[in-house]
Write a protein that holds these residues in place. Structure first.
Motif, short mmCIF file in Angstrom:
data_model
loop_
_atom_site.label_atom_id
_atom_site.label_comp_id
_atom_site.label_asym_id
_atom_site.label_seq_id
_atom_site.Cartn_x
_atom_site.Cartn_y
_atom_site.Cartn_z
N ARG A 370 0.83 -1.20 0.00
CA ARG A 370 0.00 0.00 0.00
C ARG A 370 0.87 1.25 0.00
N ALA A 371 1.90 1.26 0.83
CA ALA A 371 2.77 2.44 0.90
C ALA A 371 3.44 2.69 -0.44
N TRP A 372 3.92 1.63 -1.07
CA TRP A 372 4.57 1.81 -2.37
C TRP A 372 3.54 2.12 -3.45
N GLY A 373 2.30 1.65 -3.26
CA GLY A 373 1.25 2.04 -4.18
C GLY A 373 1.00 3.54 -4.13
N ARG A 374 1.01 4.11 -2.90
CA ARG A 374 0.84 5.56 -2.77
C ARG A 374 2.02 6.31 -3.37
N THR A 375 3.23 5.76 -3.18
CA THR A 375 4.41 6.38 -3.79
C THR A 375 4.30 6.37 -5.30
N ALA A 376 3.88 5.23 -5.86
CA ALA A 376 3.72 5.13 -7.31
C ALA A 376 2.70 6.14 -7.82
N SER A 377 1.60 6.29 -7.08
CA SER A 377 0.58 7.25 -7.48
C SER A 377 1.13 8.67 -7.47
N ASP A 629 -0.45 -1.70 -20.80
CA ASP A 629 -0.67 -0.35 -20.27
C ASP A 629 0.63 0.13 -19.64
N HIS A 630 1.25 1.13 -20.26
CA HIS A 630 2.57 1.58 -19.81
C HIS A 630 2.52 2.17 -18.41
N GLU A 631 1.63 3.12 -18.17
CA GLU A 631 1.59 3.80 -16.88
C GLU A 631 1.26 2.83 -15.76
N ALA A 632 0.30 1.94 -16.01
CA ALA A 632 -0.05 0.95 -14.99
C ALA A 632 1.12 0.01 -14.72
N ALA A 633 1.86 -0.36 -15.75
CA ALA A 633 3.00 -1.26 -15.58
C ALA A 633 4.08 -0.61 -14.73
N VAL A 634 4.36 0.67 -14.98
CA VAL A 634 5.37 1.39 -14.19
C VAL A 634 4.94 1.45 -12.74
N ALA A 635 3.67 1.81 -12.51
CA ALA A 635 3.17 1.93 -11.14
C ALA A 635 3.20 0.60 -10.42
N LEU A 636 2.74 -0.46 -11.08
CA LEU A 636 2.70 -1.76 -10.43
C LEU A 636 4.11 -2.32 -10.24
N GLY A 637 5.00 -2.07 -11.22
CA GLY A 637 6.38 -2.52 -11.06
C GLY A 637 7.03 -1.88 -9.85
N LEU A 638 6.79 -0.58 -9.65
CA LEU A 638 7.34 0.10 -8.48
C LEU A 638 6.72 -0.45 -7.20
N ARG A 639 5.41 -0.69 -7.24
CA ARG A 639 4.75 -1.21 -6.04
C ARG A 639 5.28 -2.58 -5.67
N ARG A 640 5.47 -3.44 -6.66
CA ARG A 640 5.87 -4.82 -6.38
C ARG A 640 7.34 -4.94 -5.97
N THR A 641 8.19 -4.03 -6.46
CA THR A 641 9.63 -4.17 -6.19
C THR A 641 10.19 -3.11 -5.27
#
Length: 752
Positions: A370-377, A629-641
């Motif tokens: 969740r924290a990294w999801g907020r960072t990605a956003s 989806d490029h933007e979603a991939a970047v956001a999810l990649g950051l969240r997951r790693t």
């Protein structure tokens, strides 16, 4: 378990590494025992030099002088302190002559001279200006190990109180021997600091004590294996003892990094319902391929040091490449075997339940999501500002490096209390003309006394020269000792090297000495540095292209990696050259940076930065192939790693800081500098700058011309299996065309 990575049954590499897991672990245990036996005592066979260019003029002159004039370059100095008496007091003279004669009678010692011997040739330079101290100078012969053994044998009888005088031991051989001893002691202490802290951090990351022990075991196997490799190399070439520090740091750091990603992905697959064998198959095809690419990129950066002639740098290439490849091999072969045997028991002994107080355990793989999801956003919304701000901050932090001054490693690498440092500091402060740090001019070819005298006059007239002694003649060879007015390796002394080499003579000349070695070392590094940088850049571009299939991403990776190192280089100059924080960190600043250190730190830090870059890019690529989806991939990649990269960086930084507790300044600089670089890369560059830049470049990030697309389709390797939504077509779509499936569903995926 992700849809895209659900093969019906294991095969290929998975089948190979998991067919006989028990047998694999038994073989690993046997090999580890053999590595312990083969690598035992390796530190005693390593050297503490290697900064000189073996093909340089100074190296040639040094060897010629050792052959023709064994006493021309003293590497052992005895500081004789008469206390309140004068060095010319009869009792002091008698005792000093006795010590001189005793030293001259020792096996392996030649060219003994002193202030009290008329045949010393440079006796005035061996007397302190206050008249209470003087020097006995000699040369210890043989290879580095032999010189150390000789010093160990003769030092107890020389050191200490002898009647009216107190004797301390210094000189190059004493500095190197003391440095070698301190490095061995400090390395043991660093391991004792790093191992328990690393284990605690791993438990915090995984929760499970069982899962936490696996990365530590991989690291220990990598370190022991590398020690065995280095032990074998010492039979064929010189290897620096400083490489032992890199072995420990990278052995623990990278092995833990690789094992973190393997174990984390394995636990994700188990949590999604896969059986252990299927989970290992998916893990090896995803995180395993990423580990392989990461190891190759780090090894490439370290391999670039083989292009330099100094064995100090080459030693780090030997040690670094060995430990990286062994860490990757252990993570991709031994670790999967252990995970197969453990299965769901990998989550056993969850120590974090003691602090949850009845709350349910988080789903494996989603801790911190969740924290990294907020960072990605945040990064997606503020990409232009974050890209500009982080770039400006990194450039600003790197500005002190513009004032870098290069020097050579000397006694000031040691603690101020070290005996050889004390002796050399007394010489710098109280003796005229840098005794033991002058320049030697080798003259080869038949010449008359008048020709020697005329040459000596020309040299003495040079503005930086304090005095010229000699010549001492042996057949068709002779040598002069030239003492500079300032310190042995300051700018004036380095300029004097060039002037001496340009001074005309009726015979051949070659200049050596500390300043000449430094000048030649700087020239050798400057000549090879463009080739090393080009090698790293080209191979890195190729590897990242094979991973992503993009033209722009490799360019971004190389440029942003280089930018991530600016804080490290700026801090090195501000702290270690300019002396800020020297009291807090416990070192003496020589006012310069050893010439080879920036090259070493660049190669190591660049490789480690690419290590984290590969982990982030591979996960983004996997998501982009899955969704388009490029933007979603970047956001999810950051969240997951993001959390895992940060945890890995913190663990590696802990290891490097433990190395940085060394009492030897170069080792302290290496450890603390790389720790800073790793943290800046993981917490700033990977977390903010890279995703912000990728957000700004949009789906054009994935573009490649048709020939390169076909090349990547044939030879490229990506994390994950081919996507079910035609990922190849994504690179062929123009940047403004919508992704298949629509952005709405993909953004739901990005939120996890």
């Amino acid at each position: 378990m992700t849809e895209v990575n659900s093969p019906p049954r294991p095969g290929g590499w998975t089948r190979f590494v998991t067919a006989r897991p028990g047998l694999s672990l038994l073989a690993a245990l046997v090999l580890t025992v053999l590595a312990v036996l083969a690598g035992g005592g390796v530190a005693e066979r390593l050297g503490s030099g290697g900064w000189e260019d073996p093909g340089a003029q100074s190296t040639y002159a040094t060897k010629a002088l050792e052959r023709e004039f064994p006493g021309s370059q003293p590497n052992l100095l005895l500081l004789v302190d008469a206390g309140d008496a004068s060095v010319d007091d009869p009792a002091v003279v008698a005792e000093a002559n006795r010590l001189t004669a005793s030293l001259a009678a020792e096996k392996g010692v030649v060219g003994v001279g002193s202030y009290w011997r008329a045949d010393a040739g440079a006796a005035p330079a061996l007397r302190a200006q206050d008249g209470h101290e003087a020097l006995i100078a000699a040369r210890v012969t043989g290879a580095e190990k032999t010189m150390g053994e000789t010093l160990d044998r003769i030092a107890p009888a020389l050191r200490g109180t002898h009647g009216p005088v107190e004797v301390k031991i210094g000189g190059g051989v004493a500095v190197r021997h003391e440095m070698q001893t301190i490095i061995q002691e400090d390395l043991t202490r660093a391991e004792m600091i790093a191992l328990p802290i690393t284990l605690v951090l791993l438990v915090m990351v995984f929760g499970s004590a069982i899962a936490a022990l696996l990365p530590l075991g991989v690291g220990i196997v990598a370190i022991l294996g590398t020690n065995a490799v280095l032990s074998g190399l010492t039979r064929f070439t010189d290897v620096s003892i400083f490489a032992m520090n890199l072995t420990t740091a990278l052995g623990l750091g990278l092995a833990i990094d690789y094992a973190l990603f393997i174990v984390r992905r394995f636990r994700e697959e188990l949590a999604a319902g896969a059986d252990p064998t299927t989970a290992i198959g998916t893990t090896l095809r995803t995180a395993g391929r990423t580990v392989l690419f990461s190891a190759l990129t780090v090894a490439v950066s370290l391999a670039a040091m083989l292009l330099f002639p100094q064995y100090f740098l080459r030693s780090f290439a030997y040690a670094g490449m060995a430990v990286v490849l062994l860490a990757a091999a252990a993570a991709l072969i031994l670790l999967p075997a252990a995970l197969i045997l453990l299965g769901d028991r990998v989550n056993s002994l969850d120590l974090r339940r003691l602090f949850r107080r009845g709350r349910p355990a988080p789903v494996s793989g989603d801790e911190g999501g969740r924290a990294w999801g907020r960072t990605a956003s945040l990064v997606m919304r503020r990409a232009p500002f974050l890209a500009l701000a982080t770039t400006a901050a990194l450039v600003l932090l790197g500005l002190p490096f513009l004032g870098v001054k290069f020097g050579t490693a000397d006694d000031r690498q040691l603690p101020s209390s070290a005996e050889s440092h004390v002796v050399q500091q007394h010489i710098r402060d109280g003796f005229p003309g840098s005794p033991g740090g002058g320049l030697e001019v080798l003259a080869e070819g038949r010449a008359t006394q008048a020709q020697y005298a005329a040459y000596k006059e020309r040299v003495a007239a040079l503005p930086e020269v304090a005095r010229v002694d000699g010549p001492l003649v042996n057949g068709d060879s002779a040598y002069f000792t030239v003492l500079p007015k300032g310190e042995a390796v300051d700018d004036a002394a380095q300029n004097l090297v060039g002037e001496l080499r340009a001074t005309s003579a009726p015979f051949g000349t070659a200049v050596t000495g500390t300043a000449a070695v430094l000048v030649d070392s700087k020239h050798a590094i400057g000549a090879q540095l463009p080739w090393a940088v080009a090698f790293i850049a080209i191979v890195t571009l190729l590897l990242v292209f094979l991973l992503t299939g993009s033209v722009l991403i490799p360019l971004q990776a190389v440029l942003l990696n280089a930018l991530s190192l600016t804080a490290m280089f700026g801090a090195v100059v501000w702290v270690f050259q300019d002396g800020h924080l020297s009291g807090l960190l416990g070192f003496t600043s020589p006012g310069s940076i050893e010439t080879t250190l920036p090259v070493l730190m660049f190669c190591v830090a660049f490789g480690l930065s690419m290590d984290y870059g590969v982990f982030l890019l591979s996960r983004i690529k996997e998501e982009y192939d899955r969704t388009g989806d490029h933007e979603a991939a970047v956001a999810l990649g950051l969240r997951r790693t993001g959390g895992l990269i940060t945890a890995a960086a913190v663990i590696l930084a802990v290891v490097m800081v433990a190395i940085g507790t060394s009492r030897v300044t170069n080792t302290k600089m290496l450890g603390l500098g790389i720790a800073l670089a790793v943290l800046m890369d993981a917490m700033v560059v990977r977390s903010l700058l890279v995703p912000a830049i990728m957000r700004l470049t949009g789906r054009a990030t994935w573009w490649a011309p048709a020939p390169l697309r076909r090349f990547h389709q044939r030879f490229g390797l990506s994390e994950g299996e081919p996507a079910r939504q035609a990922p190849a077509a994504a690179s062929e779509r123009p940047p403004d065309e919508p992704a298949p499936g629509g952005p709405g569903r993909d953004k739901v995926d990005a939120r996890g």
